[in-house]
Design an enzyme around this catalytic site. Structure first.
Site, PDB file in Angstrom:
ATOM      1  N   LEU A 226       0.856  -1.183   0.000  1.00 17.69           N
ATOM      2  CA  LEU A 226       0.000   0.000   0.000  1.00 17.69           C
ATOM      3  C   LEU A 226       0.890   1.229   0.000  1.00 17.69           C
ATOM      4  O   LEU A 226       1.965   1.225   0.625  1.00 17.69           O
ATOM      5  CB  LEU A 226      -0.905   0.030   1.242  1.00 17.69           C
ATOM      6  CG  LEU A 226      -1.960  -1.069   1.384  1.00 17.69           C
ATOM      7  CD1 LEU A 226      -2.695  -0.906   2.711  1.00 17.69           C
ATOM      8  CD2 LEU A 226      -2.946  -1.040   0.227  1.00 17.69           C
ATOM      9  N   ASP A 227       0.465   2.279  -0.673  1.00 13.81           N
ATOM     10  CA  ASP A 227       1.204   3.533  -0.623  1.00 13.81           C
ATOM     11  C   ASP A 227       1.359   3.969   0.835  1.00 13.81           C
ATOM     12  O   ASP A 227       0.521   3.677   1.689  1.00 13.81           O
ATOM     13  CB  ASP A 227       0.454   4.628  -1.382  1.00 13.81           C
ATOM     14  CG  ASP A 227       0.528   4.446  -2.880  1.00 13.81           C
ATOM     15  OD1 ASP A 227       1.424   3.738  -3.353  1.00 13.81           O
ATOM     16  OD2 ASP A 227      -0.329   5.027  -3.574  1.00 13.81           O
ATOM     17  N   ARG A 228       2.412   4.696   1.101  1.00 10.48           N
ATOM     18  CA  ARG A 228       2.657   5.161   2.470  1.00 10.48           C
ATOM     19  C   ARG A 228       1.465   5.945   3.018  1.00 10.48           C
ATOM     20  O   ARG A 228       1.094   5.801   4.192  1.00 10.48           O
ATOM     21  CB  ARG A 228       3.914   6.044   2.497  1.00 10.48           C
ATOM     22  CG  ARG A 228       4.264   6.588   3.878  1.00 10.48           C
ATOM     23  CD  ARG A 228       5.626   7.252   3.874  1.00 10.48           C
ATOM     24  NE  ARG A 228       5.661   8.437   3.037  1.00 10.48           N
ATOM     25  CZ  ARG A 228       5.351   9.652   3.470  1.00 10.48           C
ATOM     26  NH1 ARG A 228       4.956   9.846   4.715  1.00 10.48           N
ATOM     27  NH2 ARG A 228       5.435  10.690   2.670  1.00 10.48           N
TER      28      ARG A 228
ATOM     29  N   ARG B  44      -5.498   6.072  -8.298  1.00 13.37           N
ATOM     30  CA  ARG B  44      -5.170   7.495  -8.240  1.00 13.37           C
ATOM     31  C   ARG B  44      -5.076   8.102  -9.637  1.00 13.37           C
ATOM     32  O   ARG B  44      -5.558   9.212  -9.882  1.00 13.37           O
ATOM     33  CB  ARG B  44      -3.846   7.672  -7.473  1.00 13.37           C
ATOM     34  CG  ARG B  44      -3.927   7.191  -6.038  1.00 13.37           C
ATOM     35  CD  ARG B  44      -2.553   7.032  -5.394  1.00 13.37           C
ATOM     36  NE  ARG B  44      -1.865   8.314  -5.231  1.00 13.37           N
ATOM     37  CZ  ARG B  44      -0.652   8.442  -4.723  1.00 13.37           C
ATOM     38  NH1 ARG B  44       0.032   7.346  -4.347  1.00 13.37           N
ATOM     39  NH2 ARG B  44      -0.093   9.623  -4.600  1.00 13.37           N
TER      40      ARG B  44
ATOM     41  N   ASP C 229       5.980   2.586  -2.461  1.00 12.74           N
ATOM     42  CA  ASP C 229       6.440   3.961  -2.484  1.00 12.74           C
ATOM     43  C   ASP C 229       7.568   4.132  -1.511  1.00 12.74           C
ATOM     44  O   ASP C 229       7.928   3.252  -0.776  1.00 12.74           O
ATOM     45  CB  ASP C 229       5.318   4.919  -2.132  1.00 12.74           C
ATOM     46  CG  ASP C 229       4.779   4.638  -0.754  1.00 12.74           C
ATOM     47  OD1 ASP C 229       3.607   4.307  -0.659  1.00 12.74           O
ATOM     48  OD2 ASP C 229       5.555   4.710   0.208  1.00 12.74           O
TER      49      ASP C 229
END
Length: 506
Positions: A221-223, A321, A397
């Site tokens: 997952l993205d930060r 996104r 990320d």
């Protein structure tokens, strides 16, 4: 805690600090340093047993690495946490960055390499660090930075490491049945060590606070993204889940809050997504990109923003996104795809009006002017988008520290070097503005981090304001992951509730 000014001891020859494997959550561990003997006690005279010519350096052969060794208590004990103002913070600590000589460095002096690739610190800093034994070549302290690098040279750089704070929300374990570990990841916390983050990561928090280690990463997952995060406890389970990801049998459901009034009913976006830079991990819609399909459905609208259900049917980097940006409804608090650096339309309909290089530079400039470069979440030291696309473990990320050694040996493209230079230039400017920061600090409630202070560390002399909750949370949440015989989900975050207002989350 009383602040101390101290100097680290030079690392011992037997130090076998490991390097990180960002794709699996495990570590590639250096084998213990071999003694300078061979056979039945016969002393090695030089490379391959040959006598060294006058002035010639001995370069030991590369050490074998064991990719099956995970993070251990030794690594978890490097430092500890403290909590302040709703944030989880890490006491600064000493850390060894290690690497073998890259192909592009062969024949260059250490001084040249530091000047061209490690501009986060001044040459004066590296000269002082060398005098104090913090820079080592093949286990020996470097006395002169003019030493010319050769193939298989092993370098170690001891730095005083500072980590950015993250939200103090506890990491909640949803399931731990011996085969899988499922957590509800708070926003702002990276999954695994990368860039400036090490202890403020899911992997380290699980190890330090829950005694959990030897995990296999299934997805990322993205930060800034929160929600369901799966790990495998065993290699067998890891292979099984990896196959489900490759066969697209793992259903993923996200929820997000976007700007504006999202259309009612079901909306499907099938625009192909192209990775602008694999090392940096920036993507955009482009006809030359890979096929993508995302299903969206509006859940609510409060007059300003909409809550949207997202079903990514493919697994491209930043897919949700990028598709929402293309549709003209960027996710609230998205520091990249909601940025005005994309132009007046902010990328709606694929309209950018500038080259990839110009876009990258514009993103850096916009965030530099706001002193928010840490929000860009570029991925180059975390393995990058290329590895994520190959493995299917997307949404990775990380931030670039610029202080240690590069994580990968490949040369950057001209495009990637341009942004790398811009980021390092910003870090260099920070170092030269220490006195200005200190004078401002006297008129504010900002304070330097507690713990050990290092007289060479420029970061110790900087006074940074704490990030706001708005800067640490992007309104994107992994709500549910479902397979053929399992389903894991979390509660809706507060910001996804119908009666939520942005003033509640300032």
């Amino acid at each position: 805690m009383e602040q101390q000014d101290t100097t680290p001891e030079a690392p011992s020859v037997g130090n076998n600090t490991a390097t990180e494997d960002t794709n699996t959550g495990k570590r590639k561990h250096d084998e213990p340093d071999l003694p300078e003997t061979g056979g039945r006690g016969k002393r090695r005279r030089g490379a391959g047993g040959k006598n060294l010519r006058p002035g010639e350096r001995y370069i030991p052969p590369p050490q074998k690495r064991n990719p099956g060794v995970s993070f251990s208590q030794e690594h978890f004990d490097e430092t500890s946490y403290y909590f302040e103002g709703g944030l989880r913070k890490v006491f600064p600590y000493y850390f060894d960055f290690k690497t073998y000589c890259k192909g592009r460095w062969i024949g260059k002096s250490l001084l040249e390499v530091f000047k061209s690739e490690f501009r986060a610190e001044s040459i004066e800093y590296y000269e002082k660090a060398a005098k104090e034994g913090r820079i080592r070549l093949n286990q020996s302290p470097v006395e002169d930075l003019s030493v010319v690098l050769r193939n298989n040279d092993h370098m170690r750089n001891t730095v005083h490491r500072h980590e950015p704070p993250v939200i103090s929300t506890p990491l909640q374990i949803l399931v731990d049945d011996g085969e899988v570990l499922v957590v509800d990841k708070p926003a702002s916390i990276p999954v695994h060590p990368c860039g400036r983050f090490r202890h403020n990561t899911v992997i380290f928090i699980l190890g330090k606070e829950h005694g959990v280690s030897e995990l296999h990463t299934i997805h990322r997952l993205d930060r800034l993204t929160s929600g369901v995060l799966l790990f495998a406890r065993t290699l067998e389970t890891s292979k099984k889940l990896d196959q489900l990801v490759r066969d697209r049998q793992l259903e993923k459901e996200y929820v997000c809050r976007v700007e504006g009034e999202f259309p009612e009913g079901e909306l499907i976006c099938e625009e192909p997504i192209l990775v602008v830079s694999f090392k940096i991990g920036l993507c955009r819609v482009d006809p030359k990109g890979k096929e993508c399909r995302t299903v969206f459905q509006r859940l609510s609208f409060n007059g300003k923003t909409s809550v949207v259900r997202c079903l990514p049917l493919t697994g491209r980097t930043h897919q949700i996104r990028v598709h929402l940006q293309y549709l003209g409804f960027p996710i609230l608090n998205d520091p990249i795809y909601g940025s005005h650096a994309w132009g007046p339309h902010r990328g709606k309909g694929g309209l950018v009006g500038k080259s990839d290089e110009e876009l990258l530079q514009a993103l850096v400039e916009e965030h530099r002017s706001q002193e928010k470069l840490h929000l860009l979440d570029f991925m180059d030291v975390c393995g990058g988008a290329e590895e994520a696309e190959k493995t299917g473990k997307t949404d990775s990320d990380g931030d670039k520290s610029g202080k240690g050694f590069p994580a990968q040996a490949e040369d950057c493209s001209e495009k990637e070097n341009s942004i790398k230079a811009a980021l390092e230039e910003h870090q260099s400017l920070e170092s030269t503005e220490v006195s200005r920061s200190q004078s401002k600090a006297s008129d504010s409630d900002q304070k330097t981090p507690p713990g050990i202070r290092d007289h060479l560390c420029s970061e110790c002399k900087l006074v940074r304001p704490d990030p706001t909750m708005k800067e640490l949370i992007m309104y994107l949440h992994a709500l549910r992951y479902k397979g053929p015989d399992f389903e894991y989900s979390t509660q809706l975050p507060d910001w996804a509730k119908e009666d939520w207002e942005e003033t509640d989350f300032s």
